[in-house]
Design an enzyme around this catalytic site. Structure first.
Site, PDB file in Angstrom:
ATOM      1  CE  LYS A 326      -4.029  -2.145   2.147  1.00 43.95           C
ATOM      2  NZ  LYS A 326      -5.009  -2.149   3.216  1.00 43.95           N
ATOM      3  CG  ASN A 348      -7.777   0.510  -0.523  1.00 47.62           C
ATOM      4  OD1 ASN A 348      -8.061   1.511  -1.176  1.00 47.62           O
ATOM      5  ND2 ASN A 348      -8.683  -0.207   0.114  1.00 47.62           N
ATOM      6  CG  ASP A 363      -8.661  -0.375   3.603  1.00 53.85           C
ATOM      7  OD1 ASP A 363      -9.501  -1.142   3.110  1.00 53.85           O
ATOM      8  OD2 ASP A 363      -7.430  -0.556   3.555  1.00 53.85           O
ATOM      9  N   GLY A 393      -0.861  -0.911  12.845  1.00 49.20           N
ATOM     10  CA  GLY A 393      -0.404  -1.116  11.466  1.00 49.20           C
ATOM     11  C   GLY A 393      -1.227  -0.328  10.466  1.00 49.20           C
ATOM     12  NE  ARG A 415       3.703  -7.330  17.853  1.00 48.42           N
ATOM     13  CZ  ARG A 415       3.722  -8.319  16.981  1.00 48.42           C
ATOM     14  NH1 ARG A 415       3.491  -9.560  17.387  1.00 48.42           N
ATOM     15  NH2 ARG A 415       3.955  -8.100  15.716  1.00 48.42           N
ATOM     16  CG  ASP A 418       9.104   3.921  20.548  1.00 47.80           C
ATOM     17  OD1 ASP A 418       8.641   4.466  21.571  1.00 47.80           O
ATOM     18  OD2 ASP A 418      10.298   3.626  20.379  1.00 47.80           O
ATOM     19  CG  LEU A 476     -10.647  -3.939  10.694  1.00 51.16           C
ATOM     20  CD1 LEU A 476     -11.424  -3.303  11.821  1.00 51.16           C
ATOM     21  CD2 LEU A 476      -9.436  -3.104  10.345  1.00 51.16           C
ATOM     22  CE1 TYR A 478     -11.405  -9.334   5.157  1.00 51.93           C
ATOM     23  CE2 TYR A 478     -12.199 -11.377   4.200  1.00 51.93           C
ATOM     24  CZ  TYR A 478     -11.405 -10.257   4.125  1.00 51.93           C
ATOM     25  OH  TYR A 478     -10.611 -10.058   3.035  1.00 51.93           O
TER      26      TYR A 478
END
Ligand code: NDP
Length: 540
Positions: A326, A348, A363, A393, A415, A418, A476, A478
């Site tokens: 992307k 996208n 999106d 992300g 996770r 930063d 998100l 599926y």
């Protein structure tokens, strides 16, 4: 078909009425006996095949029996071959032995005989046997197909060999096959099919060459080869007959077909081809949508896109872009990328219309619309909603952009703290450590990580009993439709929303951008949901 693409010998044959003007969808069948061939050939015809390629590499019965069977079914199109080990087959027979078998098997039939170019060159007499087998046909027809099979990689002399084959007199068609180590290797096959039309089928094997098989009919090649099932494939990357007919729209393809697809890695699991091919069919649009695996090696995405636009005859209409391309797609689209994709740092959707490339991102709108509908309010009423987002992300970025646009109060749990902080700063949100997620307080929780994605379906990004007080959990993911996270939410009596509605919405927006038509999302949801359930073998 264009006259300019024929070699001189092909033009002569067309004048004599000796060249067919169609592309055969041939199912390759490894046959050891006539009974086995008969059973599988019936499945192939019933499934919509135009031809059957009989791979008689280890045929256990006399060739006369095979010939008698082919004569009985003379109304069908047959291609008979006895592939040598040197060219990827199972036959251990010498060239003379194989040619004799093929000549006997074709005796008095109208079957095409596929023989390896290498052996044809070395044993001129061998070919005479084959030519004699079909010499008595009325009207006279060329029945010999010459083929080359390379298993090392893209042959350096591919074009030379192809040009040599198509220029030979007395040949019905030629075929050249090699493995694609990446999708860039497949352009050579496309170029050759574009240049030679029905004189040549060129196949780049493997997932990276999939479109060379699916697009053979667009170029009017002699044939393309598919399989009844993935297990019975006779070459890597062969597409199943069912997929070719029902997903890649074989019956509808022709020289004017526009090409669409999804680029990413992986793309094999994508539900895009299923979805878009239905929509193209519903609106009677002459188009195909293909999974195009573009590996993230160096500037792989950029080179792929450059190679596509250099070939206007591909009739590329648009591309969906997924992980990990992307950002590369944004850079490649340059000024063609719209404001939203520039702010998100991700494209996208690429559209190619009248030599203009446009990039956008669907999106973000899809996520907000999906969330608002689940909460039974317009997006404008999301203002002030407290939302916890898991992950930092690409998808989290798109979701966050939409949420902040409508004034939601967002906390990101990442996770990597930063990364979460950087994203939060860009959108006026808060960031928190991954270990703090159990203490979340928001009304809505959105999972933007891939935790729980098939096949690791028993994993959840949230600990048990951490969903109290939540109004809605939106995952998100599926695939599966009901993730472990959504099961936990169900148990806690919390409303759930899976990612399929968002996926369908972003795809519908792409479809509308490309075709100016608005597809039926409800029906699409049911079709993709059924497919996901079938794939997962789930009882959802
Ligand atoms: P990215 O790879 O860009 O981001 C994934 C994020 O998940 C990263 O922040 C990553 O953390 C985090 N993550 C991954 N594994 C773990 C783990 N075990 N524990 C904690 N965090 C983890 O992927 P995307 O954002 O593009 O996609 C994320 C998910 O959203 C995918 O499952 C995708 O299928 C789905 N999606 C659904 C869409 C839809 O239409 N429904 C559209 C787009 C995506 P780190 O940064 O530390 O690696």
């Amino acid at each position: 078909m264009k006259w300019a693409f024929y070699t001189r010998s092909q033009v002569t044959w067309r004048r004599l009425g000796l060249v067919y003007d169609m592309t055969f969808l041939a199912v390759s069948i490894h046959a050891d006996t006539v009974d086995q061939l008969d059973a599988e050939a019936r499945r192939a015809w019933a499934g919509g095949a135009d031809a059957v390629e009989v791979r008689a590499d280890r045929f256990r019965e006399p060739p006369a029996l095979l010939a008698a069977y082919l004569r009985t079914h003379h109304e069908r199109t047959w291609i008979v071959t006895c592939r040598s080990r040197a060219e990827g087959g199972r036959s251990t027979g010498e060239a003379l032995e194989r040619a004799t078998f093929l000549a006997d098997a074709a005796q008095g039939t109208r079957a095409y005989i596929d023989f390896e170019l290498a052996d044809w060159r070395r044993y001129a007499d061998v070919c005479k046997l084959i030519e004699h087998a079909t010499a008595g046909l009325t009207p006279p027809e060329r029945r010999l197909i010459l083929s080359t099979h390379d298993f090392e990689g893209l042959p350096k002399n591919l074009a030379d060999v192809a040009n040599e084959m198509v220029a030979l007199p007395g040949i019905a068609a030629s075929k050249t096959v090699y493995p694609a180590n990446h999708i860039g290797d497949s352009f050579d096959a496309l170029d050759l099919m574009h240049e030679h039309g029905e004189a040549l089928t060129a196949i780049a094997m493997g997932e990276d060459g999939l479109w060379t098989r699916a697009l053979a009919k667009k170029f009017g090649s002699f044939a393309t080869y598919c399989t009844l099932s993935a297990e019975s494939a006779t070459a890597p990357g062969q597409i199943t007959l069912d997929k070719m007919v029902n997903c890649y729209r074989w019956a509808n393809l022709d020289a004017a077909t526009s090409v669409f697809g999804v680029i990413g890695d992986p793309v094999g699991h994508s539900k895009g081809p299923l979805l878009f091919s239905r929509w193209f069919a519903e609106f009677e649009i002459n188009a195909i949508y293909l999974p195009l695996r573009v590996r993230p090696i160096g500037d792989g995405a950029q080179r792929f896109l450059d190679a596509c636009v250099k070939r206007p005859w591909l009739d590329l209409g648009g591309l969906s872009v997924t992980l990990p391309h992307k950002t590369a797609a944004l850079a490649w689209a340059g000024e063609g990328a719209d404001r939203i994709s520039q702010q998100l740092g991700a494209v996208n959707t690429l559209s190619f219309q009248e030599n203009v490339v446009k990039g956008t991102n669907t999106d973000c709108h899809a996520a907000v619309a999906s969330l608002a509908e689940a909460l039974d309010c317009p997006p404008s009423q999301l203002t002030g909603l407290t939302v916890d987002v898991l992950g930092a992300g690409g998808a989290a970025r798109a979701v966050l952009y939409g949420l902040s646009m409508f004034g939601c109060d967002v906390t990101i749990f990442g996770r990597s703290l930063d990364k979460a902080r950087r994203l939060a700063d860009e959108h006026g949100a808060r960031a928190a450590g991954w270990e703090d997620r159990a203490g979340r307080k928001g009304e809505v929780l959105i999972n933007c990580t891939s935790v729980g994605l098939w096949p690791r379906v028993n994993e959840s990004p949230m600990p048990q009993d951490a969903l109290d007080g939540c109004r809605l959990v939106f995952d998100l993911v599926y695939h599966p439709l009901q993730t472990q996270l959504l099961r936990q939410a169900d148990q806690a009596g919390v409303q759930t929303l899976n990612g399929l509605d968002m996926f369908i919405r972003q795809a519908a927006m792409q479809f509308e951008l490309w075709t100016s038509k608005a597809p039926d999302r409800g029906r699409a949801y049911r079709i993709v949901a059924d497919e996901i359930r079938r794939y997962a073998g789930s009882s959802e």
